[in-house]
Write an enzyme that holds these catalytic residues in place. Structure first.
Site, PDB file in Angstrom:
ATOM      1  N   GLU A 165       0.794  -1.223   0.000  1.00 55.26           N
ATOM      2  CA  GLU A 165       0.000   0.000   0.000  1.00 55.26           C
ATOM      3  C   GLU A 165       0.834   1.285   0.000  1.00 55.26           C
ATOM      4  OE1 GLU A 165      -3.011  -0.234   3.048  1.00 55.26           O
ATOM      5  OE2 GLU A 165      -3.970  -1.928   2.054  1.00 55.26           O
ATOM      6  N   GLU A 349      -4.950  -8.876   0.466  1.00 54.75           N
ATOM      7  CA  GLU A 349      -5.648  -8.571   1.722  1.00 54.75           C
ATOM      8  C   GLU A 349      -7.117  -8.375   1.434  1.00 54.75           C
ATOM      9  OE1 GLU A 349      -4.392  -5.343   4.246  1.00 54.75           O
ATOM     10  OE2 GLU A 349      -2.275  -5.807   3.887  1.00 54.75           O
TER      11      GLU A 349
HETATM   12  C1  FCB Z   1      -4.536  -2.452   5.365  1.00 51.64           C
HETATM   13  C2  FCB Z   1      -3.148  -2.719   5.891  1.00 51.64           C
HETATM   14  C3  FCB Z   1      -3.088  -3.850   6.887  1.00 51.64           C
HETATM   15  C4  FCB Z   1      -4.275  -3.848   7.826  1.00 51.64           C
HETATM   16  C5  FCB Z   1      -5.567  -3.740   7.064  1.00 51.64           C
HETATM   17  C6  FCB Z   1      -6.796  -3.771   7.933  1.00 51.64           C
HETATM   18  O1  FCB Z   1      -4.622  -1.134   4.910  1.00 51.64           O
HETATM   19  O2  FCB Z   1      -2.286  -3.034   4.832  1.00 51.64           O
HETATM   20  O3  FCB Z   1      -1.864  -3.757   7.558  1.00 51.64           O
HETATM   21  O4  FCB Z   1      -4.128  -2.871   8.771  1.00 51.64           O
HETATM   22  O5  FCB Z   1      -5.569  -2.558   6.303  1.00 51.64           O
END
Ligand code: FCB
Length: 443
Positions: A165, A349
């Site tokens: 990110e 994620e």
């Molecule tokens: C993302 C992050 C991760 C976690 C999730 C909920 O933005 O990459 O580390 O905090 O959100």
């Protein structure tokens, strides 16, 4: 009716160093910007910090067993830069390297492919003291750090992620200041954006130099912009600018060697001759994180002519207050398919925080999390059925952990962690996910 995923679909799980490792006082680890941020009063809920976290630094073998038990064959973890280079550059902390070396060997012993992420937000504080991401020297610092990990661990790493990110690093860390290093300077955030892109390219070349066949990519939480229904006419023209800021500023230079037209005037002061040619690199895969839809509305007197607003009431929400919208997830996969040449995508994620109440035996029956995963995985299947090249999925996260500025209040794990005893207890969602993985299908 069960819905099957494509043959060979790859299932994994994700974590990050600062959120789970702890071991802050062990073996010569240096401080990161998150140590500093947590120690600054008012920054993090309850004054929480990651000094112990899930104590993964000591309990890693048990955690790898949990990954194995889930049936996941891929594990995205991150290396804490100041654990291996306490000052950010120069002297190597061999004990830190040994930790990651044992961890990687532990994965291979369990038939789990290591996906090493170079940067999940824990910059050495020593480098922040020299300007951090705003200092262009970071391209060399990051290059040296990459070289170290490639030469020490590269023979065993299956896939490389340069950044988690980078857009959050730039905008949330340097424009909004809600993450470390807590800077609120829009111009600095643009400079940081460019440096992150240069670093991605530098690291990619270093990895490829040593291991030409190693897959390398970066992870972006893609944002799809929406307007509130009653403001469509006033706000619709802002969507493109919003998406250029959040997605295009990181995707376009890598895929196409240019910044989006709409943000070019903001980027230009930071670009030097040859930079864009250097940034354009082949992408082996695109890491995609997705959580919620972004609603925006016109705003005046801000760095950008829009602001984030609450999505409509009809969405259900997670405990973060994030709107649950599988359709938005589907749309981000379609953007990659339609605008970026349909690269191989790994969802690195996706998940939700919910109010998990352990029963008398410590078991958490998190049906709301199961419903969340069902909706999002269903959206993934829809994108795949329309030709999106999505090849794998890693839920966030294996364990409950330190959720940045929210501290330990918000739990995203498939496995519950009791922060007093550090006991791990798989939740109902862990069983659900194991079932999905083993069947390669959604029930
Ligand atoms: C993302 C992050 C991760 C976690 C999730 C909920 O933005 O990459 O580390 O905090 O959100």
């Amino acid at each position: 009716m069960t819905k099957s995923f494509p043959d060979g679909f790859r299932w994994g799980v994700s974590t990050s160093s600062y959120q789970i490792e702890g071991g802050a006082d062990d073996d010569g680890r240096g401080d990161s910007i998150w140590d500093t941020y947590c120690a600054t009063p008012g920054r993090v809920a309850n004054g929480d910090n990651g000094r112990v976290a899930c104590d993964h630094y000591h309990l890693w073998a048990e955690d790898l067993d949990l990954i194995k038990g889930l049936g996941a064959r891929h594990y995205r973890f991150s290396v804490m830069w100041p654990r291996v280079l306490p000052e950010g550059t120069g002297k190597v902390n061999e004990t830190g390297i040994d930790f990651y070396s044992r961890l990687v060997d532990g994965m291979l012993e369990r038939d789990i492919d290591p996906w090493l992420c170079l940067y999940h937000w824990d910059l050495p504080q020593a480098l922040q003291d020299r300007g951090g991401w705003t200092n262009r020297d970071i391209v060399d610092w990051f290059g040296d750090y990459t070289e170290l990990l490639v030469t020490r661990l590269g023979d065993r790493i299956k896939s490389w992620v340069t950044f988690n990110e980078p857009n959050v690093v730039a905008w949330v860390g340097h424009e909004e200041g809600r993450h470390a290093p807590g800077i609120t300077d829009p111009r600095a955030a643009m400079r940081v954006t460019h440096h992150l892109n240069l670093c991605h390219a530098r690291a990619t070349r270093i990895i490829k130099h040593h291991y030409p066949d190693a897959p390398v990519g970066f992870v972006l939480p893609m944002h799809k912009g929406y307007t509130l229904p009653h403001r469509r006419e006033q706000d619709a023209h802002l969507i493109e600018l919003f998406e250029a800021k959040w997605n295009g500023a990181f995707l376009d230079p890598v895929y196409y060697g240019r910044y989006p037209e709409l943000i070019l005037d903001r980027m230009e002061p930071h670009i030097r001759p040859g930079d864009l040619e250097a940034i354009r690199t082949d992408v082996d895969f695109q890491g995609l994180n997705q959580y919620f839809p972004s609603y925006i509305q016109a705003a005046e007197g801000k760095a950008w002519p829009f602001q984030h607003v609450e999505p409509p009431k009809y969405f259900r929400r997670t405990e973060m207050g994030w709107a649950i919208d599988g359709d938005c997830f589907y749309r981000t996969m379609k953007i990659l398919q339609e605008n970026y040449g349909n690269p191989p995508v790994f969802v690195t994620e996706n998940g939700g925080a919910f109010t998990d109440v352990p029963g008398h035996n410590g078991h958490v029956d998190d049906q709301d999390r199961i419903a969340y995963y069902t909706e999002y995985l269903d959206a993934l299947l829809r994108a795949v059925s329309e030709g999106a090249n999505v090849q794998g999925y890693m839920p966030w996260s294996l364990l409950d952990n330190f959720e940045w500025a929210y501290g330990y209040d918000k739990r995203f794990g498939l496995v519950h962690v009791d922060y007093e005893t550090l006991k791990r207890t798989p939740k109902a969602s862990y069983e659900f996910m194991r079932n999905v993985i083993t069947q390669n299908a959604l029930p």
